[in-house]
Design a protein around this motif. Sequence first.
Motif, PDB file in Angstrom:
ATOM      1  N   SER A  20     -21.556  -7.402  27.583  1.00  0.00           N
ATOM      2  CA  SER A  20     -21.709  -8.776  27.092  1.00  0.00           C
ATOM      3  C   SER A  20     -20.326  -9.417  27.036  1.00  0.00           C
ATOM      4  O   SER A  20     -19.397  -8.979  27.711  1.00  0.00           O
ATOM      5  CB  SER A  20     -22.331  -8.741  25.689  1.00  0.00           C
ATOM      6  OG  SER A  20     -21.410  -8.180  24.755  1.00  0.00           O
ATOM      7  N   GLU A  21     -20.182 -10.445  26.209  1.00  0.00           N
ATOM      8  CA  GLU A  21     -18.873 -11.067  26.038  1.00  0.00           C
ATOM      9  C   GLU A  21     -18.083 -10.413  24.910  1.00  0.00           C
ATOM     10  O   GLU A  21     -16.980 -10.866  24.580  1.00  0.00           O
ATOM     11  CB  GLU A  21     -19.037 -12.574  25.764  1.00  0.00           C
ATOM     12  CG  GLU A  21     -19.590 -13.336  26.966  1.00  0.00           C
ATOM     13  CD  GLU A  21     -19.635 -14.836  26.721  1.00  0.00           C
ATOM     14  OE1 GLU A  21     -19.244 -15.268  25.620  1.00  0.00           O
ATOM     15  OE2 GLU A  21     -20.051 -15.569  27.634  1.00  0.00           O
ATOM     16  N   LEU A  22     -18.612  -9.375  24.306  1.00  0.00           N
ATOM     17  CA  LEU A  22     -17.866  -8.634  23.299  1.00  0.00           C
ATOM     18  C   LEU A  22     -16.720  -7.879  23.965  1.00  0.00           C
ATOM     19  O   LEU A  22     -16.885  -7.330  25.060  1.00  0.00           O
ATOM     20  CB  LEU A  22     -18.781  -7.639  22.583  1.00  0.00           C
ATOM     21  CG  LEU A  22     -19.823  -8.240  21.630  1.00  0.00           C
ATOM     22  CD1 LEU A  22     -20.853  -7.190  21.242  1.00  0.00           C
ATOM     23  CD2 LEU A  22     -19.149  -8.786  20.379  1.00  0.00           C
ATOM     24  N   ARG A  23     -15.565  -7.847  23.311  1.00  0.00           N
ATOM     25  CA  ARG A  23     -14.393  -7.189  23.874  1.00  0.00           C
ATOM     26  C   ARG A  23     -13.786  -6.230  22.854  1.00  0.00           C
ATOM     27  O   ARG A  23     -13.724  -6.535  21.660  1.00  0.00           O
ATOM     28  CB  ARG A  23     -13.342  -8.222  24.298  1.00  0.00           C
ATOM     29  CG  ARG A  23     -13.779  -9.088  25.466  1.00  0.00           C
ATOM     30  CD  ARG A  23     -13.864  -8.273  26.756  1.00  0.00           C
ATOM     31  NE  ARG A  23     -14.420  -9.044  27.869  1.00  0.00           N
ATOM     32  CZ  ARG A  23     -15.684  -8.998  28.261  1.00  0.00           C
ATOM     33  NH1 ARG A  23     -16.550  -8.221  27.612  1.00  0.00           N
ATOM     34  NH2 ARG A  23     -16.100  -9.697  29.290  1.00  0.00           N
ATOM     35  N   VAL A  24     -13.312  -5.093  23.338  1.00  0.00           N
ATOM     36  CA  VAL A  24     -12.697  -4.082  22.485  1.00  0.00           C
ATOM     37  C   VAL A  24     -11.315  -4.568  22.037  1.00  0.00           C
ATOM     38  O   VAL A  24     -10.477  -4.919  22.872  1.00  0.00           O
ATOM     39  CB  VAL A  24     -12.544  -2.749  23.229  1.00  0.00           C
ATOM     40  CG1 VAL A  24     -11.875  -1.705  22.330  1.00  0.00           C
ATOM     41  CG2 VAL A  24     -13.903  -2.250  23.704  1.00  0.00           C
ATOM     42  N   LEU A  25     -11.101  -4.591  20.725  1.00  0.00           N
ATOM     43  CA  LEU A  25      -9.800  -4.977  20.167  1.00  0.00           C
ATOM     44  C   LEU A  25      -8.969  -3.713  20.015  1.00  0.00           C
ATOM     45  O   LEU A  25      -9.329  -2.803  19.268  1.00  0.00           O
ATOM     46  CB  LEU A  25      -9.977  -5.666  18.814  1.00  0.00           C
ATOM     47  CG  LEU A  25      -8.697  -6.009  18.046  1.00  0.00           C
ATOM     48  CD1 LEU A  25      -7.866  -7.039  18.798  1.00  0.00           C
ATOM     49  CD2 LEU A  25      -9.030  -6.516  16.644  1.00  0.00           C
ATOM     50  N   THR A  26      -7.839  -3.641  20.718  1.00  0.00           N
ATOM     51  CA  THR A  26      -6.963  -2.470  20.675  1.00  0.00           C
ATOM     52  C   THR A  26      -5.566  -2.897  20.264  1.00  0.00           C
ATOM     53  O   THR A  26      -4.990  -3.800  20.866  1.00  0.00           O
ATOM     54  CB  THR A  26      -6.902  -1.785  22.055  1.00  0.00           C
ATOM     55  OG1 THR A  26      -8.229  -1.499  22.501  1.00  0.00           O
ATOM     56  CG2 THR A  26      -6.114  -0.497  21.983  1.00  0.00           C
ATOM     57  N   CYS A  27      -5.027  -2.236  19.230  1.00  0.00           N
ATOM     58  CA  CYS A  27      -3.694  -2.589  18.720  1.00  0.00           C
ATOM     59  C   CYS A  27      -2.721  -1.419  18.739  1.00  0.00           C
ATOM     60  O   CYS A  27      -1.579  -1.561  18.315  1.00  0.00           O
ATOM     61  CB  CYS A  27      -3.803  -3.154  17.305  1.00  0.00           C
ATOM     62  SG  CYS A  27      -4.748  -4.700  17.196  1.00  0.00           S
ATOM     63  N   ASN A  28      -3.157  -0.234  19.188  1.00  0.00           N
ATOM     64  CA  ASN A  28      -2.223   0.872  19.349  1.00  0.00           C
ATOM     65  C   ASN A  28      -1.378   0.574  20.586  1.00  0.00           C
ATOM     66  O   ASN A  28      -1.920   0.383  21.680  1.00  0.00           O
ATOM     67  CB  ASN A  28      -2.973   2.192  19.531  1.00  0.00           C
ATOM     68  CG  ASN A  28      -2.042   3.393  19.552  1.00  0.00           C
ATOM     69  OD1 ASN A  28      -1.060   3.423  20.296  1.00  0.00           O
ATOM     70  ND2 ASN A  28      -2.348   4.387  18.744  1.00  0.00           N
ATOM     71  N   PRO A  29      -0.046   0.502  20.446  1.00  0.00           N
ATOM     72  CA  PRO A  29       0.792   0.072  21.570  1.00  0.00           C
ATOM     73  C   PRO A  29       0.748   0.985  22.780  1.00  0.00           C
ATOM     74  O   PRO A  29       1.160   0.590  23.868  1.00  0.00           O
ATOM     75  CB  PRO A  29       2.202   0.033  20.963  1.00  0.00           C
ATOM     76  CG  PRO A  29       2.145   0.911  19.769  1.00  0.00           C
ATOM     77  CD  PRO A  29       0.758   0.777  19.238  1.00  0.00           C
TER      78      PRO A  29
END
Length: 388
Positions: free
Chosen positions: A154-163
């Motif tokens: 869908s238009e949902l996106r994985v939010l990733t903040c580990n550099p």
Amino acid sequence: MHIQRILATTAALACLAPLSACKGGTDAAPPAAPASAAPEGPLAEAQRYVRQYGSCEDLSAAPDDPRLPADDLTKAGQWSVTERGICSDKPERGEIVLSVPSDMKEFQTRYKQYVMDKIAGGDGAYGLNSRVLVGKGFVAAPTRTKTALALVRSELRVLTCNPTAPVPKGYKREKALVEGCVLSDFVGSTDGSGSPNLETPQDPAAGGAGEKPGQPAHGSLGLPRAGSIAELKKLVGSSVDCTHFSTDPATVAIESIDYAPVVTGDPLGWGVTGRGLCGEPAGAQRAHDLNWLDTVGDMKKMQTRAKATQQADLKDDGKLRRTASLLLVGENIAVETNDPDVRFGLYQQQFLYLNCVPGFSAPAGYRLEKSQVEGCVLTNYEPDHPVR
């Protein structure tokens, strides 16, 4: 009598309807206790959206719902979340936590801080396989990898903040609302059940047989470069304190009891074309915060010399001296530092550490690339200082 029995039966059945439909009737059974009402509004809208791509049943907004995971990230009233609920993903025997933030940037900011705090606490891999999926006006957090795979269609996106988290080629990569985080349709996993990674890395020591995220079969996932010492100084300014900086050869050659550079003697013999020193070499106090910057004309020569130095240091006890600097390289640049905090910043800028320790390997999620010299690898994993 027959008609009277029919009327009596009809009346009894009618009393199974809502109580307002049955007024009077002393023989009527009391109504069943009403079930708790399902959430309406934004939570119900989020459920309807999710159900287009997967299962999301029995939605509840009860804060004490036993299905809520023990490590649930947030609650209503935190991270600008105004509503929060949970539904069951019955085919996968999992759950999906739904959150409705009033300020999506605030939510992403708080999530990034949460990840960085976890990393700073020693969990360097936290957030590599994020299950925080951001949509328009809501956030879904499935507990199962297969559910996440279904939802990113869908238009949902994985939010990733580990550099250190990769987004391989072939996947969408979008800017998050917070610097240092990305949105993508790549679902990472430790067991291989996530999104296929066509850039699946190979452990150089395994001759292509071992797979490790971060090492491409050919080439590199990308290293930084700079055209001059001045450009390099500017590039690393957010990681290296260059308030005091010198390119004077005599100053740059200074070593101290606390800071030992990698490059010693004539820099040209190391393939170095330009060299500078950041930090206070000495004076009223002992030298402090020393870090060396190099532009490199022959990276293979530099890595060959650095390998010999590193292996000589390892001979005594199998460990590097605490005062010894590690060599972090880019395409045509390098930084020598023994400060873990500096290295953490440089890893975020895609510098990699030349590691020549025999038998070294990196856990899944860390970068591991071939160096230009046999027996060494380039990596952002340090066993004593995991990326935080």
